[in-house]
Scaffold this active site. Structure first.
Site, PDB file in Angstrom:
ATOM      1  N   CYS A1095       0.952  -1.078   0.025  1.00  0.00           N
ATOM      2  CA  CYS A1095      -0.076  -0.095   0.051  1.00  0.00           C
ATOM      3  C   CYS A1095       0.940   1.309   0.115  1.00  0.00           C
ATOM      4  CB  CYS A1095      -0.834  -0.109   1.321  1.00  0.00           C
ATOM      5  SG  CYS A1095      -0.157  -0.225   2.582  1.00  0.00           S
ATOM      6  N   CYS A1389     -37.175   4.529 -13.025  1.00  0.00           N
ATOM      7  CA  CYS A1389     -38.585   3.659 -13.029  1.00  0.00           C
ATOM      8  C   CYS A1389     -39.461   4.924 -12.197  1.00  0.00           C
ATOM      9  CB  CYS A1389     -38.396   2.423 -12.479  1.00  0.00           C
ATOM     10  SG  CYS A1389     -37.752   2.155 -10.929  1.00  0.00           S
TER      11      CYS A1389
END
Length: 1452
Positions: A1095, A1389
């Site tokens: 990291c 929707c």
């Protein structure tokens, strides 16, 4: 020059001067050369020297003897020049120039180059005619020049020396101009000028006197033009020959002066210059001009006065042809205009003019073409035999005799159907153009007519030159059914038990409306206990009645009303609308006498009885305590009978409230009558049931609330009244003494016991009381503030009860789909019974892990004190069975004593082993952070570089994997100084996979240097080439080819770059990281070297990845996980692995999710067979695998908390939400950017990832009337190029049409302009141009809306899988074509839930199939639900995702 030099041979032996007459121009150099008229050029680098060794002897053996002109090249650099100019000669008689030359060198290398030029008439110098550059011979040689220039020309001979940089001498002597021909070199006769047309051959004839032998070279030499080679030699006599030269393919660039050249053994002969004149055939500059045009002729002007090329013009021609034809015709023209006749009407022709000049090849190419078309001719006649083929109520079909070009006499024509009819007493005339004229049976159907209408029809054939009409027909259309009652006209006024229905007659009656039929049916109720089977019926009304009152209905029930109108032909189409009756308040039980069961000074006990629901289930029961205060009238009491606003006891005094809520119960907790004590000092659902004060009077109310459809109805009843306690009189002191003495001993004993007991209890309850105080304060803040901060959550917070003990068994194992087993466990919270996967337990001896695991072994370098670390062995932290993991995590999160915090704090923090190498001064710069460096015992040792004793150090440590020693290398993110070391390590360790768990820059700070190339980069002796990049939503996979100098091997190395880790904290959900881990596992070669994991520091996120990877292996092999001891083992190898408690908890959540969900991906080749098996019903459980998979999905779907949606819940945003239970969380809100007055930046929408692109979808509700402008702001601000609409326009449900059908709609600064529309099967696609009028410099964006018609509101899934897949593909195609796949897609929707989620999930699955050839519906839906829990909310929709994937595979 080299060519000339090779053609010359040494003229050895010619040392005698030729006999004969001499002319001026020669020089023996006995006297100064200037007396001979010789000179030298002023611009020379040096001068020739005149030398006489007789008067000035020399001892240099390399210098010739006698008098001569000399160039000494010693000390002169290469390339210097000196010229000796002879006087200009004008000898017209035959003569020969004879000279001697000498070349010597002290180094046997040529001292320079001796050139001879002949300059004619002071013209250009040209190329040398003779030169010598061979090896020095130290002898005199003789050469001759046969120059033929002829009167009146004159010429000048020039000797030139060019130095070579070598020492030596070049000399000339005895230059003679002889009055007789040269003995060894032919003389040329005069050559003549030549004129040709461009493109032809130019032939020069060169006659010469003398002999030519093999080895002589002849060529034609030009000035600033190309030389021409010899074509042929023709010998005409023993001392005459003719040489021919051709200049081929002549162009203007070849025009110029040429002379004949011959190079012989004795010298060079040259002729006079002749001129080559190249004439360009004439070509008109402009095309001919059109003078006039007719249907069968074209009259043109040649327009040939201006030409390119040369004249004179001796002939003209006109060439013409049809533009599309292969033939052409050419006609001679003797005037400046010409008429081309006998042409076809409406035909395009190309016309050009050709011009001719004298000579072969004198005709130029055609000039620019005039492209023109003849006019159309009037049609021969109108259409014939017009007849009616078919008559219907709304259309008629006509037919006519076919015709072609011979009738139309024009290619551009319209056949127009002209018809008229009356509507409402007004004549309507229409025209339609028919394009079916080429059909062998041409016909046309006139549609959209009104029934029972007379229609007159005729055909009109038109072209630009005229029109012809057919005869007119009259026909009557047939009768038809009436149209539908307008849906928007069906209005209902709803009450609790009745609905007043109104409507309008159909807009298109098509006759007399005789009857209305109204069908009604109860479709749903908020109260599940209501029987709706008898709530239906049919009512008929006469045609002149358009209203009806329905009564006797159930409260809280949705009724569907369908209305049909009828004419004599029958009923028309139905129109349906739904209305819902209002819910009623629950019916409270009767309390005739307000007599409590028991009463003390501080409590009142009453009997609570269930209320009867009316239209909606009882949601909650509440106990309200109202304090009786002075001066409260009866009227006020009646008004405040029920209490809709809940107030905590803690806030009652702050708000000066007369009442407070003492308790609240869920409805299911009160199924039967049960006693309850008011004032018992307990907390019920966050409300403190505080003891009553004896000196106050109270009224106790019991109320029930029903909530549904945004309504809340409350009923209440008073169940008790408590009066104030009157203080007892104080007895006299003397009467009290005995009583006090008697009870003192008892009280002292009791007090002693209470003090001891409280000491113990206070210690145990300290944290619990602190937690309760925190909850109370939090509750108060929620009541007093509008917005709350978002907080991270976990599975335990989302769906578990800390007070209940339970265990789970996942329906998915770690390897794939569900398995079955006789044994099962039950989850108390939701009675979910699932099976134990046998694959968790390969060996009974490993069902429970212990400290024998390699991960739990102590390490030599651990230095711990018992006081600091209470748990030093695996015995106190044993491995946890996968089956018990959920219970364990829940207990650890809810623990009041030992939980995750305490467990994490038990890890040793900081250095636990020597790190002397890392601390060396030479290695300090190789560490990104001073406190995260490599331990000596486990560090990676690089190969030592020559001359650098510290070059073996890199900040990285070996980490053991699951039964794989040194399976990982945990290292820091490379710095600029360590990139080369990083690649050295990768090469030396034979690593095939690099795992990167950071971004290059986070929060403005560099976390890792970019250590890979975008193309190819060489890091000293290591070459790295990027060969492939695969971009996905949360991670990137890069493939490199790596080579090392001196090693004939190319290695393929993959970098797995996880980009979804946030700048702060941990990922909100582990779904993406788990998919990332599976990709690393599947694509890492099993026999390669260690996985390099980094990291930034190489501790926190790196540790998380490694622990998760190891634990997944352990869970799969042993059925247990040992996270604690795994972290402890990692920290013995590298400092502070897993850096925060938050990361430690995240690891647990990630492993839990992996165990619950498993690997649900399916190879494309197995989808069909596995999906068939997943749908099989198990007769024992009456369930199927796909049902269990969907249940698992529901179980692991996180529930949004109030604080997660704090922005959507702000009061100013309420009206922007269609449903208050479907809200977007704050973390994925797309905040609006475009400023629009006082409007807020909120819209009910959420950003969603696709398979390859983060935030590729924006899921939202259908715009409300008050949010249409926000919708278009969203589209513009977030660079959306597609809008997918999955519901119908329905004003009754506040679903307006938000787009223009033509023209421009303005929504504040946003302008939406209609461009085009198209209908294909079930998809209407519309293209709009949108732009911000306040920022015209930003330009516009093209947006395509896809309205899908194949999903009726009454269906849970679309009608057709094929058409839905076609919708997906059309959206993908538009996205790729318009914006290269970079634009976002808005999906909506009605509420932004199940339908939108289904579209997004199927889109993700199709991407998976395209790029990975796998299907993982579970992962796709889980990823979407991480942001919005209502994505794909029905089992049928979940199945539909699989079925569309099968359709995708079937379609190829």
């Amino acid at each position: 020059m080299r060519t000339l030099g090779t053609c010359l041979v040494t003229l050895a032996g010619l040392l005698l001067t030729a006999a004969g007459e001499t002319f001026s121009g020669g020089c023996l150099f006995d006297e100064p050369y200037s007396t001979c008229g010789y000179s030298q050029a002023d611009e020379d680098d040096f001068n020739w020297e005149q030398v006489n060794t007789l008067t000035k002897p020399t001892s240099d053996p390399w210098m010739p003897s006698g008098s001569f002109m000399l160039v000494n090249t010693s000390g002169k650099p290469e390339g210097q020049r000196a010229h000796l100019l002879l006087p200009q000669l004008k000898e017209n008689d035959t003569h020969c120039i004879d000279f001697h030359y000498f070349v010597s060198s002290k180094s046997n290398a040529a001292p320079g180059l001796l050139n001879v030029y002949v300059k004619v008439n002071n013209g250009p110098l040209g190329n040398p005619i003779w030169n010598i550059s061979g090896d020095p011979t130290r002898t005199w040689h003789r050469a001759e020049l046969a120059i033929s220039t002829f009167w009146p020309n004159f010429y000048q001979v020039i000797f030139e020396v060019v130095t070579s940089g070598h020492q030596g001498y070049l000399a000339i002597d005895e230059v003679k101009v002889l009055g007789h021909p040269c003995t060894r070199t032919p003389h040329f006769l005069r050559i003549q000028n030549v004129e040709v047309n461009a493109g032809q051959f130019a032939t020069f004839q060169c006659s010469a006197i003398g002999r030519t032998v093999a080895g002589d070279r002849l060529w034609l030499q030009g000035i600033d033009v190309r030389d021409a080679p010899l074509k042929e030699i023709k010998v005409t006599s023993s001392r005459r020959f003719i040489a021919s030269f051709n200049v081929v393919n002549t162009t203007k660039r070849d025009a110029g002066k040429y002379r004949c050249m011959i190079c012989t053994e004795g010298g060079v002969g040259i002729s006079n210059y002749a001129e080559l004149v190249v004439k360009e055939p004439p070509v008109p500059i402009a095309p001919p001009q059109l003078a006039s045009v007719g249907a069968t002729y074209l009259w043109i002007q040649l327009n040939a006065n201006s030409i390119n090329g040369d004249g004179p013009i001796v002939a003209r021609e006109v060439e013409y042809c049809t533009a599309s034809g292969s033939w052409n015709d050419r006609q001679p023209v003797d005037s400046t205009s010409y008429k081309i006749g006998h042409l076809d009407p409406d035909t395009e022709y190309e016309i050009s003019v050709l011009l001719t000049r004298p000579g072969e090849g004198g005709t130029g190419s055609p000039g620019p073409a005039l492209r023109t078309r003849t006019k159309c001719a009037d049609p021969m006649r109108g259409p014939r035999k017009l007849e009616v083929v078919e008559v219907k109520s709304r259309q008629i079909t006509i037919r006519w005799e076919p015709f072609g070009y011979n009738v139309t006499r024009c290619h551009s024509y319209n056949l127009t159907v002209h018809y008229g009819y009356q509507v409402g007493g007004q004549e309507q005339v229409r025209e339609e153009v028919s394009w079916d004229t080429d059909n062998s049976h041409p016909q046309h159907t006139i549609t959209n007519l009104s029934p029972y209408t007379n229609v007159s029809v005729k055909l009109i054939l038109m072209n630009p030159e005229g029109r012809k009409e057919s005869q007119e027909l009259t026909v009557q259309t047939d009768e038809d059914l009436p149209g539908a009652v307008p849906t928007e006209s069906i209005q209902g006024s709803a009450f609790e038990e009745k609905i007043f229905l109104q409507w309008r007659e159909p807009t298109q009656t098509y006759g007399v409306i005789t009857l209305y039929e109204i069908t009604y049916k109860a479709v749903s109720s908020f109260d599940p206990e209501i029987d709706l089977s008898n709530q239906s019926g049919r009512v008929s009304k006469l045609g002149n009645e358009t209203h009806f009152l329905f009564f006797g209905l159930y409260p809280g029930t949705t009724y569907s009303f369908t209305i049909r109108a009828s004419t004599a032909k029958g009923f028309g189409p139905p129109a349906t609308n739904q209305f819902t009756t209002k819910i009623s308040a629950p019916s409270m039980p009767a309390y005739e006498f307000e007599t409590p069961l028991n009463q003390t000074d501080n409590t009142v006990t009453v009997m609570l009885k269930p209320a009867q629901s009316r239209g909606a289930p009882v949601s909650v029961y509440q106990i309200v305590v109202e304090e009786e205060r002075p001066r409260r009238t009866k009227k006020t009491t009646e008004i405040l009978k029920c209490y809709p606003v809940p107030i905590h006891f803690q806030n009652a005094s702050i708000l000066n409230s007369q009442y407070y809520f003492a308790a609240e119960f869920p409805a299911d907790s009160l199924q039967a009558a049960q006693p309850f004590t008011i004032g018992d000092n307990k907390t019920y659902n966050g409300y403190w049931n505080t003891p009553l004060l004896p000196h106050k009077s109270y009224r106790i109310y019991y109320q029930a609330a029903s909530r549904a459809n945004g309504e809340t109805k409350i009923d209440c009843v008073r169940v008790a009244t408590k009066g104030a306690v009157t203080p007892k009189p104080v007895p006299e002191p003397e009467k009290q003494t005995d009583h006090t003495v008697k009870i003192a001993g008892v009280i002292a004993g009791i007090l002693l016991f209470v003090i001891i007991f409280l000491g113990v209890v206070l210690v145990m309850k300290k944290r619990k009381l602190a937690k309760k105080r925190k909850e109370t304060m939090s509750s108060t803040r929620q009541e007093m503030t509008v917005m709350v901060n978002s907080m991270d959550k976990s599975y335990a917070e989302q769906g578990t009860n800390c007070d209940e003990a339970f265990s789970f068994m996942g329906t998915h194992n770690l390897n794939g789909r569900s398995v079955s087993s006789p044994s099962s466990f039950t989850m108390k919270t939701n009675t979910l019974s699932t099976s134990v996967p046998n694959s968790y337990y390969p060996d009974e001896t490993h069902t429970m892990a212990s400290d024998t695991s390699s991960l739990a072994q102590p390490h030599t370098y651990k230095k711990r004190e018992a006081a600091d670390v209470p748990y030093q062995t695996g015995q106190l932290h044993p491995a946890i069975r996968v089956a018990d993991l959920l219970q364990h995590i829940t207990q650890m999160k809810c623990a009041e004593g030992y939980g995750f915090k305490e467990e994490y704090e038990s890890f040793f923090e900081g250095q636990s082993a020597p790190w002397d190498s890392a601390k060396k001064d030479e290695n300090r710069m190789k560490n990104r952070y001073g406190n995260i460096i490599a331990y000596d015992h486990s560090r990676v040792r690089l190969q030592m570089l020559e001359g650098d004793n510290n070059s073996d150090y890199i900040n990285g440590n070996y980490i053991d994997g699951y039964h794989r020693p040194n399976h990982y290398i945990a290292t820091q993110g490379p710095m600029q100084e360590t990139i080369y070391d990083f690649w050295r390590m990768v090469w030396h360790e034979n690593t095939a996979s690099i795992i990167m768990v950071t971004n290059l820059v986070e929060v403005g700070r560099v976390k890792c240097c970019k250590y890979w190339p975008d193309d190819t980069e060489i890091y000293k002796d290591i070459k790295v080439t990027l060969i492939d990049t695969e971009l996905l939503a949360e991670y990137v996979i890069r493939t490199f080819a790596v080579e090392k100098r001196g090693i004939h091997e190319i290695r393929e190395i993959r970098q797995f770059h996880f980009t979804g880790w946030p700048d702060h904290g941990v990922p909100y959900h582990a779904t993406g990281l788990l998919g990332f881990v599976r990709q690393v596992k599947s694509k890492s070669p099993p026999n390669a070297g260690p996985l390099v994991v980094h990291c930034s520091a190489g501790a926190g996120r790196t540790g998380c990845f490694i622990v998760i990877d190891i634990m997944l292996d352990m869970a799969e092999r042993e059925g247990v996980v040992d996270i604690y001891n795994c972290v402890r083992e990692l920290r013995s190898r590298r400092v502070n692995m897993v850096q925060t408690e938050e990361q430690y908890v995240f690891i647990h959540d990630a492993i839990l999710e992996a165990c619950l969900c498993g690997d649900t991906s399916i190879p494309a080749s197995q989808v069909r067979s596995l999906y068939y098996d997943m749908n099989k019903l198990d007769p024992q459980t009456n369930s199927s695998q796909i049902k269990e998979e969907f249940r698992t999905l529901n179980m692991v779907t996180p529930t949004l908390r109030v604080e997660d949606c704090s922005i959507a819940l702000l009061p100013r945003n309420h009206e922007k939400n269609r449903c208050m239970d479907i809200l977007p969380p704050d973390r994925c809100l797309p905040f609006l950017i475009t400023i629009d007055g006082e409007s807020s930046n909120y819209i009910n929408a959420a950003l969603m990832d696709s398979y390859k692109q983060p935030s590729a979808f924006i899921v939202t509700q259908h715009p409300l009337p008050n949010t249409v402008k926000d919708f278009w702001r969203l589209v513009l601000d977030y660079h959306c190029t597609s809008v997918v609409m999955l519901n119908d326009v329905d004003p009754a449900q506040l679903c307006p049409q938000y787009w223009p059908e033509n023209g421009v709609h303005r929504h504040g600064p946003i302008q939406v302009e209609f461009v085009s529309a198209d209908l294909e099967e079930d998809i209407i696609s519309r293209i709009f141009r949108i732009y911000n009028a306040s920022r015209p410099q930003d330009g516009h964006r093209m947006v395509q809306q896809f309205q899908f018609l194949g999903w009726p509101m009454y269906r849970d899934t679309p009608v057709s899988k094929r058409s839905f897949l076609k919708l997906i593909r059309q959206v993908d195609k538009w996205q790729e074509e318009y914006n290269g796949g970079e634009g976002r897609t808005v999906v909506h929707c009605l509420n932004g839930g199940g339908r939108s989620g289904t579209f997004c999930a199927i889109s993700i699955v199709c991407e998976m199939l395209r790029h990975q050839r796998t299907v993982d519906v579970f992962h796709a839906v889980k990823t979407l639900r991480n942001n919005k829990p209502n994505m794909v909310d029905l089992l049928d929709q979940y199945k539909f995702c699989y079925e569309v994937a099968l359709e995708y595979l079937n379609s190829g």
